[in-house]
Structures are given as structure tokens and as C-alpha cells.
Write a protein that holds these residues in place. Structure first.
Motif: not given
Length: 421
Positions: A229-242
Motif C-alpha cells: 500500500f501507499a501510506p497516507a503519510s508518505g513515510v516508509i522506513q523499510d520495504f519501500g519502493y519508488r
């Protein structure tokens, strides 16, 4: 790194060293599923993990059927072999040379079992795939110019590298021998499996999603469970993809829980039962209807017989234990198994696979229904189903409904962090 100022050489549809995914090049040939249902979770309060969510279920209309009249404008064709843990599905796509318009053929092409079951006999894969590829040939105007890509998911990830290599070599040989143009055959990582599901949903729902909707996808398969999912805050500290989707940029969280799909979770459940009754050849199973008995090979315990007792309360305890909530959380906030996950507040989740089929089997949603559901409703229906004798509910697929109804609720609350309401 600004993507516009750097031009790394990246094969079509692959991932560059800079971690960007290109939407038009990536999406069509990595579509691994047809979306059947959405579970829409809407936050009613702003708490990070305690927000109240509403689940709405509805089925999506099928994509426009493909006809050869379309071949006048479609200059490219491709086939995806979605090599899942329990079977292989062929998806046929076409698209124009210019512009952005995908059409999926309205055909059902699937064979069983999954290719991972050929680890001890990869030579048999040619005969296994032949009927599927023969049928796929009938859906395209020119097989020789139709690229075929085969992607393996969690079933293949369970195998060692040495077991995988001969399987993929055999798959490549089968595709080449069929007259198609071979393009790729490999195992994809769980995070990317979730991303492809997310991209598929975004493409199919692009005309109905609002601009402010934060999209989430849940994929409950045979061997793994993906949360993306795309978090509403936009903050992803791990397992994130652009990702680059058309002209926009997206940041998405994606994590795959291995051995957490329906089939693998059942094997782990049976192992837990055996650990409690090490010497007994018969294991009482609260997650199966009374009167349903079956034998299976339990890891580390040999052949055992599971005897259904239909006790939903005990089933919930055992399925919750499969999530390993006792694991230490080293990067907060955490979902199940001590795995980091950003808060899903405000995210609308679409779900597929056994999540839909279980809800459908329990009578909560029909193929064309649209209704709001809570995890409490799923739990109540699960308890009602589990209490019935097997003779009253017996069918090919219903043997898993008692187990999955309890396991799904545990996952939605503890892994996805939705509230019980």
C-alpha cells in the motif's frame, strides 16, 4: 538521484539500479492476476493502528473481451505465465504501438499443479505446459511474434537455487518449442509480487479511484501473503519502493509473508497440532468441520490423520499463534512477526485470492455483490460455518473455509492492522 538526469541501461520491464519502475513498460507483462474483489478499508478515526476501518466488498467487471478485429490496431501481443504455487495461469494481452491501451483476452487458461512440484522431475514440464501453450496459440494472431514471459512466485521461492535452475530451463525450452517468442522465465521476489498486484489494481481502477485515495492491495495465495500500500503519510522506513506511474511518482510499501498463504499456513498449522500430540496418529483439528477427516504428511511428524472437531474458538487461538506475534519489534511500528509496517490509516485495500473465495464460500459476498463487511462479520460467519457437520457443507473447496475464516481475521487485524469493527 533525479531520474530525468540519469539514463541507466535497463532491459524493458525490468528494475533499474536506481529502483524506479516504469509504468507502461512494466505493467502489461507483469500483470499476475485478474482482480475479482476489493476489500475497501476506510479509516473512521486518525489513530495510527487503532483507527476504525470499514471493509466493503464488490466484484470488478471483466476486462473487454479480445477479438481478432482488435488486431487491426493492436501491433503487439504478449503472454504472461503466472506460475503460482498451486497452478499456472496464462494471460493474453495486446496493446498498440503508440498510445496506452491494454486489452486482456477473455479466456480462462489454467493448469495444475504449480511448476514447483516438478522439482524432482523437471523433464516433465514440457508435457505439462504443452496443453496450456497450445490453447494460448489460439488467442493470438501470430505466435512467432508473441513474447511469452513466465514468472514464478512463492511456490518457486520455497525451492533452493539448485532446484529452480532446471525448472526454469525446462520452462524456457517448452516455450521455445511451442513456437512462441521466449522473453523471460524467472522467480520474482515477494515484494515485487505485491507491487505487480498493486500496479494491476491501479490500472484497472484508474478511472474510479479518486485523486486522494491511498491504494492498498492484499494477496492471499497458496504459499505467501502480500501486503502492499501507499501510506497516507508518505513515510516508509523499510520495504519501500519508488515507482514512476505515467508521469507521477509513487512511494509504496510492499512486504511478502512467506509460508503464510493458505496451503503453507495449513501445513504449519498441522505441524503445530502434531507438536502437541507427538505420539498420537490422530490429531484433533478444531479448524475443520466435525466429520471431516483426512491424512497428510506432517513435517517432522510423518503421516498423521486430522480429525475435524469444528471448534472456532480454539481454531482462532491456533491461527493467531501462526503469526508469531511474540517476535521482537526492532523497527517500530510493527505488524505480525516483528515486521515493520507503516500505519495503514486512510488506506483502501483491494484483496484477491483466498480472501475473496473464503468470503464467497461463507455466503458473505456473491460474485456481483457490493457491501460493507467487518472482520467481526467474517468471524461470526466463520464460527457459524465451523459448527456445522461436514455432511452439511461438504464440497471440493469448503474444507478450507473454517481454517481460512479464522486465519484471515487474524491476518487482517494483526498483519494489516485493521480493527475488528
Amino acid at each position: 538521484v533525479k531520474p530525468k538526469t540519469v539514463k541507466p541501461v535497463t532491459p524493458e520491464g525490468s528494475v533499474s539500479a536506481f529502483g524506479w519502475l516504469s509504468w507502461p513498460k512494466l505493467c502489461w507483462h507483469n500483470v499476475l492476476c485478474t482482480v475479482f474483489i476489493c476489500l475497501i478499508a476506510a479509516s473512521a478515526s486518525g489513530g495510527a493502528f487503532s483507527g476504525s476501518f470499514v471493509l466493503a466488498m464488490r466484484s470488478l467487471s471483466p476486462l473487454v473481451p479480445l477479438s481478432f478485429a482488435h488486431a487491426v490496431t493492436a501491433s503487439q501481443w504478449g503472454i504472461i505465465l503466472d506460475c503460482g504455487s498451486s497452478g499456472t495461469r496464462a494471460r493474453v494481452f495486446s496493446w498498440p504501438e503508440k498510445g496506452w491501451s491494454i486489452t486482456e483476452a477473455d479466456v480462462e487458461l489454467e493448469i495444475e499443479p504449480g511448476i514447483s512440484s516438478f522439482a524432482n522431475n523437471p523433464e516433465a514440464l514440457t508435457a505439462y505446459l504443452a496443453p496450456l501453450l497450445d490453447q494460448a496459440r489460439l488467442a493470438v494472431p501470430d505466435p512467432s511474434t508473441t513474447k511469452v514471459r513466465a514468472f514464478g512466485t512463492a511456490g518457486m521461492r520455497l525451492l533452493s537455487e539448485m532446484e529452480q535452475v532446471p525448472i526454469w530451463s525446462a520452462v524456457e525450452a517448452a516455450i521455445t518449442a511451442s513456437g512462441f517468442e521466449f522473453a523471460a522465465a524467472h522467480t520474482i521476489a515477494g515484494g515485487y509480487e505485491g507491487l505487480f498486484n498493486w500496479l494491476t489494481n491501479k490500472y484497472v481502477l484508474q478511472t474510479t479511484l479518486g485523486k486522494d485515495v491511498f491504494l492498498g492491495c492484499l494477496d492471499y495465495g497458496g504459499a505467501s501473503f502480500q501486503v502492499t500500500f501507499a501510506p497516507a503519510s508518505g513515510v516508509i522506513q523499510d520495504f519501500g519502493y519508488r515507482l514512476r506511474v505515467d508521469s507521477s511518482q509513487e512511494r509504496v510499501y510492499s512486504y511478502s509473508y512467506m509460508r503464510s498463504g493458505q496451503d503453507q499456513a495449513m501445513l504449519r498449522y498441522a505441524k503445530a497440532l502434531a507438536s502437541r500430540s507427538q505420539e498420537s496418529p490422530i490429531l484433533d483439528s478444531p479448524c475443520h468441520n466435525q466429520g471431516f477427516n483426512f491424512s497428510m504428511n506432517v513435517a517432522g511428524a510423518g503421516e498423521r490423520t486430522l480429525r475435524g472437531t469444528g471448534d472456532y474458538s480454539k481454531c482462532k487461538e491456533l491461527t493467531q499463534a501462526l503469526l508469531n506475534q511474540q517476535n521482537e519489534c526492532l523497527l517500530e511500528p510493527c505488524a505480525a512477526q516483528g515486521v515493520y509496517q507503516p500505519p495503514p490509516t486512510g488506506v483502501k485495500f483491494w484483496a484477491r485470492g483466498a480472501l475473496f473465495f473464503t468470503a464467497n464460500g461463507l455466503g458473505l459476498v456473491d460474485w456481483g455483490d457490493a457491501k460493507a463487511l467487518s472482520t467481526n462479520q467474517i468471524s461470526a460467519k466463520g464460527a457459524e460455518f465451523c459448527a456445522k457437520p461436514w455432511a452439511d457443507v461438504a464440497s471440493k473447496y469448503s474444507q478450507s473455509f473454517c481454517f481460512s475464516s479464522a486465519y484471515i481475521v487474524a491476518m487482517l487485524i494483526q498483519r494489516v492492522c485493521l480493527s475488528a469493527q
